[in-house]
Design a protein around this motif. Structure first.
Motif: not given
Length: 112
Positions: A33-39, A70-78, A23-25
């Motif tokens: 929240r001081g987060l980089k990235g967008a998802r 930083r997690i932006e996708s399910i692939d990042d997590l996997h 999801v887009d944040i």
């Protein structure tokens, strides 16, 4: 993978027990929240006996960090859920409604 198959006869994978989608944040949330990235990864479903449920994660939470990553996708997590993470505690950061929460989570071995 080949060396693990030769050594152990199988490849172990870690899991958190979630079903999710990218999801887009909103930009304002990212800034506050001081987060980089967008998802992030929206938790759509939970294994009631899985590590995510034990950690207190709920449907609707958005995963934005696992460990120091930083997690932006399910692939990042996997990519991070290797056999080396099984049974070890990691901080996981989620967005829940209007707040950020840092929870401890212990990935388990992916059931056969």
């Amino acid at each position: 993978v080949a060396s693990r198959l030769i050594k152990d006869g199988r490849v172990l994978r870690a899991y958190l027990g979630i079903g999710g989608q990218v999801v887009d944040i909103p930009r304002g949330t990212l800034r506050v929240r001081g987060l980089k990235g967008a998802r992030g990864v929206l938790v759509a479903d939970l294994d009631k006996n899985g590590p995510a449920t034990a950690a207190g994660i709920r449907p609707g939470d958005v995963i934005v960090h696992f460990g120091q990553h930083r997690i932006e996708s399910i692939d990042d997590l996997h990519k991070l859920l290797t056999d080396d993470t099984i049974g070890k505690e990691f901080p996981i950061v989620i967005l829940r409604v209007e707040k950020s929460l840092k929870l401890p989570i212990i990935p388990a071995e992916l059931p056969a």
